[in-house]
Design a protein around this motif. Structure first.
Motif, PDB file in Angstrom:
ATOM      1  N   LEU A  80      36.126  43.570  35.600  1.00 52.63           N
ATOM      2  CA  LEU A  80      37.237  43.868  34.696  1.00 52.63           C
ATOM      3  C   LEU A  80      38.294  44.758  35.330  1.00 52.63           C
ATOM      4  N   SER A  81      38.055  45.267  36.530  1.00 60.11           N
ATOM      5  CA  SER A  81      39.084  46.060  37.209  1.00 60.11           C
ATOM      6  C   SER A  81      40.180  45.187  37.813  1.00 60.11           C
ATOM      7  N   LYS A  82      39.960  43.880  37.905  1.00 63.77           N
ATOM      8  CA  LYS A  82      40.987  42.971  38.410  1.00 63.77           C
ATOM      9  C   LYS A  82      42.002  42.686  37.307  1.00 63.77           C
ATOM     10  N   ALA A  84      43.583  39.960  36.557  1.00 64.33           N
ATOM     11  CA  ALA A  84      43.402  38.703  35.833  1.00 64.33           C
ATOM     12  C   ALA A  84      42.381  38.824  34.717  1.00 64.33           C
ATOM     13  N   ASN A  85      41.457  39.788  34.828  1.00 62.18           N
ATOM     14  CA  ASN A  85      40.394  39.952  33.832  1.00 62.18           C
ATOM     15  C   ASN A  85      40.673  41.073  32.834  1.00 62.18           C
ATOM     16  N   ALA A  86      41.845  41.678  32.907  1.00 60.45           N
ATOM     17  CA  ALA A  86      42.173  42.788  32.007  1.00 60.45           C
ATOM     18  C   ALA A  86      42.171  42.393  30.532  1.00 60.45           C
ATOM     19  N   PRO A  87      42.542  41.154  30.137  1.00 54.13           N
ATOM     20  CA  PRO A  87      42.490  40.811  28.691  1.00 54.13           C
ATOM     21  C   PRO A  87      41.105  40.919  28.071  1.00 54.13           C
ATOM     22  N   LEU A  88      40.051  40.941  28.873  1.00 49.76           N
ATOM     23  CA  LEU A  88      38.704  41.070  28.324  1.00 49.76           C
ATOM     24  C   LEU A  88      38.325  42.528  28.044  1.00 49.76           C
ATOM     25  N   GLY A 249      39.984  28.476  32.479  1.00 49.14           N
ATOM     26  CA  GLY A 249      39.636  29.105  33.756  1.00 49.14           C
ATOM     27  C   GLY A 249      40.629  30.145  34.221  1.00 49.14           C
ATOM     28  N   MET A 250      41.125  30.986  33.305  1.00 48.43           N
ATOM     29  CA  MET A 250      42.093  32.012  33.688  1.00 48.43           C
ATOM     30  C   MET A 250      41.445  33.255  34.283  1.00 48.43           C
ATOM     31  N   TYR A 251      40.146  33.356  34.235  1.00 46.87           N
ATOM     32  CA  TYR A 251      39.446  34.538  34.758  1.00 46.87           C
ATOM     33  C   TYR A 251      39.285  34.416  36.278  1.00 46.87           C
ATOM     34  N   ASP A 252      39.015  35.542  36.890  1.00 45.88           N
ATOM     35  CA  ASP A 252      38.811  35.625  38.341  1.00 45.88           C
ATOM     36  C   ASP A 252      37.402  36.171  38.574  1.00 45.88           C
ATOM     37  N   GLY A 253      36.472  35.284  38.929  1.00 49.08           N
ATOM     38  CA  GLY A 253      35.084  35.687  39.101  1.00 49.08           C
ATOM     39  C   GLY A 253      34.540  35.300  40.461  1.00 49.08           C
ATOM     40  N   ASP A 254      33.727  36.170  41.036  1.00 45.41           N
ATOM     41  CA  ASP A 254      33.081  35.921  42.320  1.00 45.41           C
ATOM     42  C   ASP A 254      31.698  35.314  42.093  1.00 45.41           C
TER      43      ASP A 254
END
Length: 385
Positions: A80-82, A84-88, A249-254
């Motif tokens: 959530l520090s990225k 792209a993932n801030a809306p969560l 797929g708007m999230y950024d996940g590893d």
């Protein structure tokens, strides 16, 4: 006559009473019992009501194994520090009815609206056997609660807003399914389950992650579809819901794990961080290349690809011949300059040949005549004796 008069009077009285009842009902003056008021208050506090019809609209039937030609399960970690993932993560507190993802999930699980399942470290089983008990889960992770009245779903728990550990949920684990359906000839990607992860510091300063529970995404979708968020600071209009956020797929996940026989994570298979990064990039490329390689290109696409390959081979040949520093344009201009200099020198030489050589000046002898040539022979004349 008296009987007729009495009948008319009775009919008039009944008509007046009916009109009076209609006026009272139209004015909205109704008396509610205590049971009705209690039921109305409970429904207001319960939040959005999801009907069975609405739930069936978001339920996606999993394809049968006989319909699949290829499938792969991917585990991702959403940091959530990225950006792209801030809306969560935001808003941390409830603002104008807006809640972040963890508040929505925890509230639905605590109220018994959706089931949650144990985190089994790669062996996820969504069955009643592994369904969590809310009170045990709250006690295990140290979330303070109050016991309220018992309802249809069992014991009711009340958690104050200040006791919800939203600031500690800094990661999410999600399970992705990449499937190729041979009946529809489509490559589909869907999120199967979501798990919030608590990040806490231990007694000796080390940070530890505690996965809480798995929630099936299909059961969560009707509630996420009613929560709209904006994705960037440049546009404050909330155009997409949280359901759209995951489906598009708007999230950024590893990738932290793929389903394998040994049930090993990427960190266990690749201890070196550089090797793990290369393996993650390789998996991403193969996932996207699988869908691209399923279709035969058209004639125009094939010719365009062939032209790009030929141009690439030509550039490689030029670099191998002339090096990386000299570009074809510079080489052509240099050769043109050399040819120009050669032509100028040739013209100057031809002009110098056409010019006449200057005559040498005559040198007189001391006797006043011309100086004879040294190589010429002297003439012998008869002299008078």
């Amino acid at each position: 006559m008296k009987i007729l008069r009495s009948i008319i009077v009775c009919s008039l009285l009944l008509t007046g009473l009916a009109a009076l009842a209609q006026v009272e009902s139209a004015s909205g003056v109704t008396r509610r019992s205590g049971k009705d008021r209690k039921k109305r208050g409970v429904e207001a506090d319960a939040g959005p009501r999801i009907t069975d019809r609405m739930q069936s609209f978001y339920d996606i039937k999993e394809p049968h194994d006989a319909d699949l030609a290829w499938m792969r399960t991917i585990y991702r970690q959403i940091d959530l520090s990225k950006d792209a993932n801030a809306p969560l993560y935001f808003p941390e507190d409830v603002v104008d009815g807006q809640e972040n993802l963890f508040r929505i999930m925890l509230g639905l699980v605590v109220d018994g609206k959706i089931p949650a399942y144990e985190y089994l470290d790669g062996r996820e089983v969504y069955s009643d056997k592994y369904q969590i008990k809310v009170q045990e889960m709250l006690d295990r992770f140290g979330i303070y609660y109050k016991t309220g009245e018992s309802g249809r779903n069992g014991q009711k728990f009340v958690i104050e807003e200040a006791d919800v550990p939203t600031s500690q949920v800094l990661n999410y684990y999600i399970v992705e399914k990449w499937e190729f359906d041979k009946r529809s000839n489509q490559m589909k990607t869907r999120v199967e389950a979501i798990c919030p992860v608590l990040n806490r510091y231990g007694d000796f300063g080390g940070e530890a992650k505690y996965p809480m529970f798995w929630v099936k995404f299909d059961q969560l979708r009707p509630y996420l579809a009613q929560q709209y968020v904006f994705l960037s600071d440049d546009n404050n209009l909330a155009q997409y819901s949280l359901d759209d956020y995951f489906n598009m797929g708007m999230y950024d996940g590893d990738i932290y794990k793929t389903k394998n026989l040994r049930n090993l994570s990427m960190a266990q298979m690749f201890p070196d961080p550089d090797d793990m990064k290369l393996a993650q990039d390789s998996i991403e490329k193969r996932l996207h290349a699988f869908g691209d390689n399923l279709w035969v290109p058209s004639r125009e696409e094939y010719l365009a690809q062939l032209e790009r390959e030929q141009n690439g081979e030509a550039e490689k040949a030029d670099k191998a011949t002339y090096g990386d520093n000299d570009s074809p344009t510079e080489r052509v201009s240099a050769s043109d300059n050399q040819d120009t200099r050669k032509s100028v020198r040739t013209k100057r030489t031809n002009k110098s040949k056409k010019r006449k050589a200057p005559k040498a000046p005559k040198v007189k002898n001391s006797s006043g005549g011309n100086q004879p040539n040294s190589s010429a022979e002297k003439s012998v004349r008869r002299r008078r004796r």
